[in-house]
Design a protein around this motif. Structure first.
Motif, PDB file in Angstrom:
ATOM      1  N   THR A 108       0.834  -1.208   0.000  1.00  0.00           N
ATOM      2  CA  THR A 108       0.000   0.000   0.000  1.00  0.00           C
ATOM      3  C   THR A 108       0.866   1.255   0.000  1.00  0.00           C
ATOM      4  N   ILE A 109       1.896   1.264   0.835  1.00  0.00           N
ATOM      5  CA  ILE A 109       2.798   2.422   0.898  1.00  0.00           C
ATOM      6  C   ILE A 109       3.482   2.625  -0.444  1.00  0.00           C
ATOM      7  N   ASN A 110       3.941   1.531  -1.036  1.00  0.00           N
ATOM      8  CA  ASN A 110       4.659   1.620  -2.303  1.00  0.00           C
ATOM      9  C   ASN A 110       3.757   2.119  -3.426  1.00  0.00           C
ATOM     10  N   THR A 111       2.599   1.505  -3.579  1.00  0.00           N
ATOM     11  CA  THR A 111       1.713   1.875  -4.690  1.00  0.00           C
ATOM     12  C   THR A 111       1.168   3.293  -4.537  1.00  0.00           C
ATOM     13  N   SER A 112       0.882   3.707  -3.308  1.00  0.00           N
ATOM     14  CA  SER A 112       0.369   5.064  -3.121  1.00  0.00           C
ATOM     15  C   SER A 112       1.454   6.090  -3.438  1.00  0.00           C
ATOM     16  N   GLY A 113       2.690   5.802  -3.040  1.00  0.00           N
ATOM     17  CA  GLY A 113       3.785   6.713  -3.351  1.00  0.00           C
ATOM     18  C   GLY A 113       3.996   6.864  -4.848  1.00  0.00           C
TER      19      GLY A 113
END
Length: 594
Positions: A419-424
């Motif tokens: 989630t952190i990766n894709t949102s960034g």
């Protein structure tokens, strides 16, 4: 039952399994940052090799003024970077390992991640074996193994494909120490040879293999106290020679760092490394022992960093005194673990501080904590009074952090990695519109979430099937407030009150800016008009080769609601662009995409 589990014959295997399972949710996070560069290089879409390196996976800037200018012209390197910037690491074994992934399963990042996870499991097994060979107390050795396996700070080191070199280095570090221990305990001299070979191979995995010397020196100091000094340190001499020869070759081939405040090579900037050591070592150790992440440390101003490091040092010294007061350093093994942990962490201070850099140092920290924690727990009813009670409860608090909070945090942070990766990515590189095929467009980014991360924007977008513009240039740093003024038809002035600061690409103490300095990025020229009190550019004049109203110039800015295209002000007019909170922007994105 718990004691039997910790001391049982299957303890190491079970700890390795649980340690891997706690990180397993992160195995679907996909590629991130350097991974996209590696994808591009290993699939043949780009070339980046240097002498001694197979594919150049870890060469980000080679120190050549000409090569750096090419990077600035394309927008991969921000204009305020050092024109002599060098960030290049010699890691051929890690490169071959990742090349293997692209040979066997080129379209499956999940299998690549599982490769990382398997290596982590092997490292836990070897760490457990080391604890049991060094410590006859099976309960202490078993507890140390579980503490290491449950450590939350390891998540990013395992989940990030580009960090595989840490797993390889960690495995070889433990093999070196194991073989050295057996050799020094009187077993076959072949173990001494194996230790030397393991160190050499480790150095070809990552520069972090130098941390091995922290364990070997600590071994000579504390675990061989009864032997003659000549014998103890004579045994270290071949390993010192190996490191010196490796470093000389490493530098001769053009590897290392220069001009970067984030990566400080002791051989080219000894003073800068000492400053980094004073500031970063307490920050990393605070993360290691108290669980206070160091991830934002480098974003702080230098005065705040000194205050942070001072506060961290005070908390760490309090812990050291508590351990000493309760007799935690009485055993030679405890002193070995403590010294090895600190000496192994010191070289990591040459790099941009991340919690993941504590992995190798965590071996010693876990061994020490196990000894101290078991001793305090067994004597908890006898440790009374204000002084002993305070020391006891501090140790038990640290134990609670490592025994309960870290494993839970390890699982939670692993589950959040995708989630952190894709949102960034969605808010950064992928937010910019598709430029279409054979595009002559030029994207100008006024306040990207991370200006220095534009280095990865082209390959990230290409991997996701998007077409890139001809160039993408950052006109402002990160998410800061700025004022954009239209000077004339081809000139813009950008004022950033906080300045054009770079945490990785330029150390202004080594290469200060002056008013009037100019830099070129393709057809655009940037001229420094004013500096902040810190000596970084505050007001910059941008001169374009043609009218900024031409349609091939596209200006973009970010706010918490997301990306938007900027319409330039009229001649002589100004436009204020506000700062924004990246955390809030991420939360908005997540709420919108539930």
């Amino acid at each position: 039952m718990l004691e039997r589990l910790i001391s049982g014959r299957w303890n190491i295997w079970l700890a390795a399994l649980i340690g891997m399972l706690l990180i397993a949710p992160a195995m679907n996070m996909g590629l991130m940052g350097d991974d996209y560069l590696h994808w591009s290089l290993l699939t043949g879409r780009a070339t980046n090799a240097q002498p001694g390196s197979f594919f150049g996976l870890f060469t980000f800037a080679d120190g050549s003024q000409h090569a750096n200018q090419i990077l600035m012209d394309s927008g991969k390197l921000v204009w305020w970077a050092s024109d002599h910037l060098r960030i290049a690491f010699w890691r051929p074994l890690a490169e071959l390992s990742q090349k293997l992934d692209y040979q066997l399963w080129p379209d499956s990042p999940v299998l690549m991640h599982l490769h990382n996870l398997l290596l982590y499991g092997v490292m836990i097994l070897l760490v457990g074996k080391l604890f049991h060979e060094l410590d006859a107390n099976r309960q202490q050795a078993g507890t140390a193994t579980w503490l290491f396996a449950g450590n939350m700070l390891h998540v990013f080191a395992v989940a990030w494909l580009a960090s595989r070199n840490q797993m390889l280095c960690g495995i070889l570090l433990v093999l070196t120490v194991l073989a050295y221990h057996r050799w020094r305990q009187g077993q076959s001299a072949l173990y001494g040879l194996l230790a030397a070979v393991s160190l050499i191979v480790g150095l070809f995995s990552a520069e972090a293999a130098i941390q091995t010397m922290g364990y070997l020196v600590a071994y000579a100091l504390f675990l061989e106290a009864g032997k003659p000094l000549l014998s103890r340190f004579g045994a270290l001499l071949p390993f010192i020679v190996i490191v010196l020869v490796w470093k000389a070759t490493h530098s001769h081939l053009g590897y290392g760092s220069y001009g970067s405040p984030g990566y400080v090579d002791p051989s080219s900037n000894a003073g800068g490394f000492l400053t980094s050591l004073v500031l970063r070592l307490p920050a990393l150790m605070l993360a290691q022992w108290y669980g206070v992440s160091s991830v934002m440390f480098e974003q702080l101003g230098r005065p705040v960093q000194y205050m942070y490091a001072g506060g961290a040092a005070l908390l760490l010294l309090t812990l050291v005194y508590a351990i000493h007061y309760l007799g935690g350093f009485k055993s030679a093994l405890a002193r070995f673990y403590a010294a090895a942990s600190i000496m192994a962490l010191a070289p990591a201070c040459a790099g941009y501080p991340f919690d993941r850099l504590t992995v190798n140092s965590d071996i010693g920290a876990s061994g020490l904590l196990a000894i101290v924690l078991i001793s305090v727990w067994q004597r908890r009813k006898q440790l009374t009074g204000w002084a002993q009670g305070s020391a006891k409860y501090l140790i038990l608090l640290i134990g609670l952090v490592h025994v309960v909070v870290f494993p839970v945090g390890k699982l939670v942070s692993s589950a959040m990695m995708k989630t952190i990766n894709t949102s960034g990515e969605a808010l950064g590189a992928l937010a910019l519109p598709d430029a279409g095929e054979a595009s002559n467009l030029h994207y100008l980014l006024l306040n990207a979430p991370s200006a220095e991360a534009t280095y990865y924007f082209p390959v990230t977008r290409e991997y996701h099937g998007m077409h890139n513009p001809a160039t993408m240039h950052a006109l402002g740093p990160n998410n800061q407030a700025l004022t954009l003024t239209r000077v004339d038809d081809t000139t813009l002035r950008v004022n950033v009150p906080t300045g054009f600061k770079g945490t990785i690409t330029r150390d202004v103490r080594l290469q200060p800016f002056k008013v009037g300095d100019t830099a070129r990025m393709g057809g655009i020229t940037a001229q420094v008009e004013a500096l902040t009190a810190d000596g970084v550019p505050q007001t910059v004049l941008y001169r374009f080769p043609d009218s900024v109203d031409n349609t091939h110039w596209r200006f973009f800015a970010w706010r918490e609601e997301g990306l938007y295209q900027v319409s330039l002000p009229a001649l002589g007019q100004s436009l204020d662009i506000a700062s924004y909170d990246i955390g809030k922007a991420v939360m908005r994105y997540l709420d919108k995409n539930k």
